[in-house]
Design an enzyme around this catalytic site. Structure first.
Site, PDB file in Angstrom:
ATOM      1  N   ARG A   1       0.827  -1.209   0.000  1.00  0.00           N
ATOM      2  CA  ARG A   1       0.000   0.000   0.000  1.00  0.00           C
ATOM      3  C   ARG A   1       0.872   1.275   0.000  1.00  0.00           C
ATOM      4  O   ARG A   1       0.475   2.309  -0.527  1.00  0.00           O
ATOM      5  CB  ARG A   1      -0.916  -0.032   1.243  1.00  0.00           C
ATOM      6  CG  ARG A   1      -1.990   1.034   1.263  1.00  0.00           C
ATOM      7  CD  ARG A   1      -2.945   0.778   2.418  1.00  0.00           C
ATOM      8  NE  ARG A   1      -3.683   1.961   2.784  1.00  0.00           N
ATOM      9  CZ  ARG A   1      -4.840   2.323   2.243  1.00  0.00           C
ATOM     10  NH1 ARG A   1      -5.385   1.585   1.315  1.00  0.00           N
ATOM     11  NH2 ARG A   1      -5.445   3.419   2.641  1.00  0.00           N
TER      12      ARG A   1
ATOM     13  N   ILE B   1      -7.202   8.186  -1.014  1.00  0.00           N
ATOM     14  CA  ILE B   1      -7.151   6.719  -1.082  1.00  0.00           C
ATOM     15  C   ILE B   1      -8.042   6.260   0.075  1.00  0.00           C
ATOM     16  O   ILE B   1      -7.937   6.767   1.193  1.00  0.00           O
ATOM     17  CB  ILE B   1      -5.706   6.186  -0.951  1.00  0.00           C
ATOM     18  CG1 ILE B   1      -5.659   4.647  -0.964  1.00  0.00           C
ATOM     19  CG2 ILE B   1      -4.977   6.725   0.269  1.00  0.00           C
ATOM     20  CD1 ILE B   1      -4.225   4.075  -1.014  1.00  0.00           C
ATOM     21  N   SER B   2      -8.938   5.322  -0.191  1.00  0.00           N
ATOM     22  CA  SER B   2      -9.924   4.928   0.818  1.00  0.00           C
ATOM     23  C   SER B   2      -9.270   4.175   1.982  1.00  0.00           C
ATOM     24  O   SER B   2      -8.199   3.578   1.837  1.00  0.00           O
ATOM     25  CB  SER B   2     -10.994   4.031   0.191  1.00  0.00           C
ATOM     26  OG  SER B   2     -11.602   4.696  -0.894  1.00  0.00           O
ATOM     27  N   GLN B   3      -9.954   4.204   3.117  1.00  0.00           N
ATOM     28  CA  GLN B   3      -9.531   3.447   4.303  1.00  0.00           C
ATOM     29  C   GLN B   3      -9.376   1.961   3.924  1.00  0.00           C
ATOM     30  O   GLN B   3     -10.239   1.410   3.230  1.00  0.00           O
ATOM     31  CB  GLN B   3     -10.620   3.609   5.357  1.00  0.00           C
ATOM     32  CG  GLN B   3     -10.392   2.882   6.649  1.00  0.00           C
ATOM     33  CD  GLN B   3     -11.643   2.887   7.526  1.00  0.00           C
ATOM     34  OE1 GLN B   3     -12.762   3.045   7.041  1.00  0.00           O
ATOM     35  NE2 GLN B   3     -11.456   2.734   8.806  1.00  0.00           N
TER      36      GLN B   3
END
Ligand code: SAM
Length: 219
Positions: free
Chosen positions: A40, A66-68
């Site tokens: 990530r 960027i999403s959780q």
């Protein structure tokens, strides 16, 4: 990146899978396995890189996020991707969700409105050796250019209702996952297409940036 940082990210990724994903109820072993492998940190820019495994969204530029990790896992799980599937993703963003989906299905077609985000996403996906992704810059609310249908569709930005062209591009029996609601709060919904009908189920409350486009929000 030095060895110390690499070790730090490996152990933080392990913690994320155990505590933030499995610990919150994600049970799909394929999703957990893939998210345990994808770096990530390669999808997060500059000063935010050291926060890559934080339990929340992070800025990626152009006012986008960027999403959780938990939300990425939840959406991927709800999409129930099989190995042979072709997936349409609306909102490439950092490309992290794209990378996860590309490990689960056969091919990912991803559309991003901001061309400035597509380049870094492409680079990160190349570094992750993902070769089964096709990119498009444009308004994803209008669907993939040309006549196509997909096994799965994921919308990673908020919509007030499902954009008609996306419903049309979903195969009969296919699944679509999307945050549906108002500008600042939505329900994460999962839909199954049954003939002319989209049969929906609510998963949980979420907060996404808005989908801006012809069949989305106005800018
Ligand atoms: N899943 C992404 C990730 O892992 O980084 C995060 C996506 S971010 C929450 C939502 C993205 O949707 C943003 O990059 C935004 O620019 C994009 N977007 C908004 N409206 C769009 C549209 N009409 N077509 C394509 N992308 C759009």
């Amino acid at each position: 990146m030095n060895d110390e940082n690499l070790d730090k990210f490996v152990s933080e990724r392990g913690r994320m899978v155990v505590e933030d994903l499995r610990g919150r109820g994600i049970t799909d072993e394929r999703v957990l396995d893939v998210m345990g492998q994808i770096r990530r940190e390669d999808f997060v820019v500059g000063k935010y890189q050291s926060h890559a495994y934080d339990d929340g969204p992070l800025p990626i530029g152009m006012g986008q996020t960027i999403s959780q990790p938990y939300i990425v896992a939840l959406m991927s799980e709800q999409l129930r991707v099989e190995k042979g599937h072709e997936i349409l993703e609306i909102g490439t963003g950092s490309g992290y969700q794209t990378a996860v989906l590309s490990r689960l299905g056969r091919w990912v077609y991803t559309i991003e409105r901001h061309g400035e985000l597509t380049n870094p996403a492409q680079n990160a996906l190349e570094k992750a050796e993902r070769r089964n992704v096709e990119f498009c810059i444009g308004d994803g609310s209008c669907g993939w250019p040309g006549e196509r249908v997909f096994d799965r569709i994921i919308i990673t930005a908020a919509v007030e209702g499902l954009p008609g062209p996306l419903v049309e591009q979903l195969k009969d029996g296919g699944i679509m996952v999307a945050p549906v609601g108002q500008m600042y709060s939505q329900e994460l919904m999962v839909y199954k297409k049954a003939g002319e009908k989209m049969i929906g189920k609510t998963i949980c409350s979420v907060r996404f940036v808005k989908l801006i486009g012809k069949y989305g929000f106005a800018e």
